[in-house]
Every structure is written in C-alpha cells, then in structure tokens.
Design an enzyme around this catalytic site. Sequence first.
Site, mmCIF file in Angstrom:
data_model
loop_
_atom_site.group_PDB
_atom_site.id
_atom_site.type_symbol
_atom_site.label_atom_id
_atom_site.label_comp_id
_atom_site.label_asym_id
_atom_site.label_seq_id
_atom_site.Cartn_x
_atom_site.Cartn_y
_atom_site.Cartn_z
ATOM 1 N N THR A 274 17.275 -26.740 24.512
ATOM 2 C CA THR A 274 18.065 -26.484 23.298
ATOM 3 C C THR A 274 18.529 -24.995 23.331
ATOM 4 O O THR A 274 17.697 -24.034 24.183
ATOM 5 C CB THR A 274 17.150 -26.894 22.194
ATOM 6 N N SER B 295 23.091 -28.692 16.037
ATOM 7 C CA SER B 295 22.878 -28.126 17.532
ATOM 8 C C SER B 295 21.572 -28.867 18.015
ATOM 9 O O SER B 295 21.009 -29.703 17.621
ATOM 10 C CB SER B 295 22.529 -26.594 17.123
ATOM 11 N N SER C 262 6.475 -33.751 18.126
ATOM 12 C CA SER C 262 6.232 -32.770 19.259
ATOM 13 C C SER C 262 5.008 -33.141 20.146
ATOM 14 O O SER C 262 4.110 -33.763 19.359
ATOM 15 C CB SER C 262 6.388 -31.286 18.758
ATOM 16 N N TYR D 159 2.499 -25.324 13.222
ATOM 17 C CA TYR D 159 3.457 -26.074 13.720
ATOM 18 C C TYR D 159 2.946 -27.700 14.268
ATOM 19 O O TYR D 159 3.415 -28.621 13.939
ATOM 20 C CB TYR D 159 4.081 -25.407 14.993
ATOM 21 N N PHE E 108 12.485 -29.048 25.546
ATOM 22 C CA PHE E 108 13.814 -29.370 26.072
ATOM 23 C C PHE E 108 14.835 -28.157 25.927
ATOM 24 O O PHE E 108 14.300 -26.921 25.436
ATOM 25 C CB PHE E 108 14.403 -30.220 24.839
ATOM 26 N N ASP F 270 22.652 -29.947 8.045
ATOM 27 C CA ASP F 270 22.154 -29.012 8.572
ATOM 28 C C ASP F 270 22.626 -27.634 7.857
ATOM 29 O O ASP F 270 23.320 -27.692 6.756
ATOM 30 C CB ASP F 270 23.028 -28.543 9.817
ATOM 31 N N VAL G 20 16.519 -29.678 3.731
ATOM 32 C CA VAL G 20 15.776 -31.113 3.760
ATOM 33 C C VAL G 20 14.709 -31.009 2.980
ATOM 34 O O VAL G 20 14.190 -31.938 2.628
ATOM 35 C CB VAL G 20 15.443 -31.537 5.270
#
Length: 256
Positions: A197, A15, A149, A162, A195, A36, A60
């Site tokens: 998304t 995605s 980011s 984050y 973005f 994913d 991951v």
Amino acid sequence: MNLNNLVAVVTGGASGLGLSTVEQFVAAGAKVAVFDMNEDAGKAAEAAHPGKVIFQKVNVADAASARAGIDATLAAFGAIHIAVNCAGVGTAGKTLDRDSKALPLEAFAKTININLIGTFNISSLAAEAMAKNAPDEDGQRGVIINTASVAAFDGQTGQAAYSASKGGVVGMTLPMARDLGRYGIRVMTIAPGIFDTPMMQGVSEEYRQPLIAMVQNPKRFGAPAEYGRLCVSIVENNYLNGETIRIDGSIRMQAK
C-alpha cells in the site's frame, strides 16, 4: 450475490486496499460510495468513475458523520448491499517506552476508536439500510466485510493498541453474523498480512526486507488487487459467513 447493479460502501476507499476494492467492484458492475477523510484522493476516485462512484468525507468513528455518509449514499443510489471497512490507522508504541513511561492513553484510544469502533459504527448503520432490501433468491440482503490484520493473532512489539483493535474486529465477526443472520446479512473479516500500500511504499528497503523474509510463499508484499479480488469472491459466495480469512502468504510475524 452478483455484484452487477449492487451498491457498496467502502471506507478508506480513496487509497490502498480500499481503492483497489472500489476498482474491483466497479469493474464487476457495482456502484460505490467512497468514505474517506482525504478529499483530494476521494474526489479523484469519483472523477475516475463518473456515475459509478461518489465520494463522501466521513469520519468513521463519529456517529453523525457516518450517518450522514450512509444517508447520502442512499439518496444517491437508493440502497446499500455491501459494506467494506478498510479505514484504519497503524499507531505504534510500546506499553512502556525506553524511559519506562506508559503509552499515552489517548494514543491507545485513538487506535481503538478508528479501527474497532469505526468499523462497528459503519457496519451497524450499513446493516440498518441492508435490512430494508428485498431478499434475493437465496434470502440474501447484504454482506459486510471488515478488515482486521495478522497482527490480531501475532502482533509485534509496539503493536498492543493496533493488535487489540484488530483482535476486536476478529472477535465481533461471529456474533455480528449471528445478530444479522435473520436479516439475510452475512459478515466476514479479512486479515491481511503485509501489502504494498502507499504507506508501505514509503518505507525503506531496510524496513521492508525483514518483513518479506517472514513471508513463506510468494516472497513478496501482497498486491492490493489481491485483497480486492477476495472481497469480490466473498460477495459472490453466499456460504461464506462468520469467519476470518487470512490473506498473508503464510506469514507469521516475529516479535520484532
């Protein structure tokens, strides 16, 4: 590096930015392994590109899961030339909440584990496979593209975890490029702004508009295809190495 007939691994490839990258790579002639946790979306990506895309359910941040995904990719396609790390989470939470209670350590650790440790995990395992490739005429064996980011540089209120995770991705770009230079493996990082998304499409206009207001030009969210095209450019340009590229419409995030 010419993408035609190369093999890529894209984490978070079912995605958003990852899926767009998969589509751009396939269009350029590459084969892609989508890593994913979303089986339905991953299998849909595989079905959309038969023979060109395989799906592997991979966590991951788990060493065994990542190794199994890499091994499955090698078994299916014979090599790995490119790794793009898009998998990540956007955990939000202030260091102290409104009741002056500390952010639970497990929330901070989860973000670091997926966004930073997961990125290193896939990068290092992919590099191990890339090191076995025959070099091309420019001495290249592979390229790793990690996703940070803009929050790595100007994180907002509530983004300590984050921003720390994405700052770590930026911080390891140059030393990893130096580690892998002798193998002909380049390492680059992309730092996206806001973005369009699926995650952002699900929020209200009341939330979206203040973010767009921080963008200088063009006044909109980024399109995932723009991220994917940048990945293609990085692969194709052998002199891009050890650097972080912001793709953000010149946004500078305000405190909140």
